[in-house]
Design a protein around this motif. Structure first.
Motif, short mmCIF file in Angstrom:
data_model
loop_
_atom_site.label_atom_id
_atom_site.label_comp_id
_atom_site.label_asym_id
_atom_site.label_seq_id
_atom_site.Cartn_x
_atom_site.Cartn_y
_atom_site.Cartn_z
N SER A 182 0.95 -1.21 0.05
CA SER A 182 -0.17 0.05 -0.12
C SER A 182 0.68 1.23 0.00
N VAL A 183 2.15 1.09 0.23
CA VAL A 183 3.17 2.40 0.23
C VAL A 183 4.03 2.38 -0.80
N PRO A 184 3.74 3.30 -2.00
CA PRO A 184 4.76 3.33 -2.97
C PRO A 184 6.08 3.80 -2.86
N ARG A 185 7.08 3.04 -2.79
CA ARG A 185 8.48 3.30 -2.37
C ARG A 185 9.01 4.39 -3.12
N ARG A 186 8.62 4.37 -4.45
CA ARG A 186 8.90 5.49 -5.31
C ARG A 186 8.74 6.88 -4.87
N LEU A 187 7.69 7.15 -4.12
CA LEU A 187 7.65 8.36 -3.45
C LEU A 187 8.73 8.94 -2.39
N PHE A 188 9.39 8.12 -1.88
CA PHE A 188 10.30 8.07 -0.78
C PHE A 188 12.03 8.13 -1.36
N ILE A 189 11.78 8.20 -2.89
CA ILE A 189 13.21 8.19 -3.66
C ILE A 189 13.55 9.28 -4.09
N ASP A 190 14.80 9.73 -4.40
CA ASP A 190 15.11 10.67 -5.22
C ASP A 190 14.82 10.67 -6.50
N ARG A 191 14.21 11.37 -7.33
CA ARG A 191 14.10 11.35 -8.91
C ARG A 191 15.07 10.61 -9.46
N ALA A 192 16.10 10.81 -9.20
CA ALA A 192 17.45 10.25 -10.17
C ALA A 192 17.45 8.82 -9.75
N PHE A 193 16.76 8.01 -8.74
CA PHE A 193 16.90 6.74 -8.47
C PHE A 193 15.52 6.02 -8.75
N ARG A 194 14.41 6.86 -8.83
CA ARG A 194 13.15 6.18 -8.93
C ARG A 194 12.79 5.04 -10.06
N ALA A 195 13.54 5.04 -11.11
CA ALA A 195 13.61 3.79 -11.95
C ALA A 195 14.02 2.52 -11.25
N ARG A 196 14.87 2.66 -10.06
CA ARG A 196 15.24 1.48 -9.53
C ARG A 196 14.38 0.97 -8.30
N ALA A 197 13.20 1.80 -8.10
CA ALA A 197 12.44 1.61 -6.63
C ALA A 197 12.03 0.30 -6.50
N ALA A 198 11.75 -0.68 -7.48
CA ALA A 198 11.37 -1.94 -7.36
C ALA A 198 12.50 -2.71 -6.94
N GLU A 199 13.64 -2.42 -7.00
CA GLU A 199 14.84 -3.16 -6.85
C GLU A 199 15.07 -3.49 -5.23
N ASP A 200 15.48 -4.82 -4.95
CA ASP A 200 15.60 -5.11 -3.36
C ASP A 200 17.00 -4.74 -3.06
#
Length: 221
Positions: free
Chosen positions: A36-54
């Motif tokens: 329920s919590v989108p991780r990409r919201l909490f990441i700098d734009r430069a790294f948002r494409a990697r938000a799904a990476e563990d």
């Protein structure tokens, strides 16, 4: 040249939940909270494409957002119930805070970097409907004695030993999850249950976190 595929938000969250299941996270409430919590919201734009990476990723003030699997392991070990009052030390970007807020009655989060505390608070207020969260800048080693005792305490920074002040603020029957060890070594994530006969320790997994430091950071706002 074909551009790399950037997962959409639903794909991202599905990948994160898959990573959690793969490392043994089975609590349906934890999986639902993470989803329920989108991780990409909490990441700098430069790294948002990697938000799904563990994997951990850089955030402001030289800090990191933890890998989703580590967030899942810590959250499941904390065993948060809807009646719990939770203290989080090291709020960072607010990702773990938001997940805890989906599970608990109330979450108090302390962050030593003022810009991080302010950004996390504004993000959660703006993007997520989580009225049960209080994020503040402060010295996490001291905890929040005015709000103690807590049912659960989570540390997102490594202590050399279990902080005495925080242990005193944990209710008997409560649970604390934290990394313990030297900052330049692999640390051990441990779970402590505070009983009437003393603390009961369990080792969870090796981890690497920033060190737990005293005081409030002198950041340039």
């Amino acid at each position: 040249m074909t551009q790399a595929h950037t997962p959409s938000d639903p794909e991202e969250r599905a990948q994160i939940v898959f990573a959690l299941r793969s490392c043994g996270i089975t609590d349906p409430r934890v999986l639902e909270a993470v989803e329920s919590v989108p991780r990409r919201l909490f990441i700098d734009r430069a790294f948002r494409a990697r938000a799904a990476e563990d994997t951990p990723l850089p955030i402001a003030c030289g800090q990191t957002i933890s890998a989703p699997s580590v967030v899942g392991i810590m959250t499941q070990a904390l065993a948060v119930t809807p009646r719990c009052k939770v203290l989080e030390i090291g709020a960072g970007s607010g990702y773990q805070t938001a997940i805890l807020a989906r599970l608990a009655r109330r979450v108090y989060a302390v962050e030593r970097h003022r810009p991080l505390a302010r950004a996390a608070r504004e993000l959660i207020e703006r993007e997520l409907d989580l009225p049960n969260v209080t994020i503040m800048a402060g010295d996490g080693t001291l905890g929040l004695p005015d709000q103690a005792p807590f049912d659960r305490i989570l540390l997102a920074a490594a202590a050399e030993d279990v902080p005495r002040d925080l242990m005193q603020q944990l209710r008997v029957g409560g649970i604390m999850v934290l990394p313990v060890g030297q900052s330049d070594d692999i640390q051990q994530l441990i779970r402590i249950e505070k009983t009437e006969n003393g603390p009961v320790y369990s080792e969870l997994s090796p981890v690497r976190f920033v060190p737990l430091l005293e005081g409030v950071a002198a950041d340039l706002d």
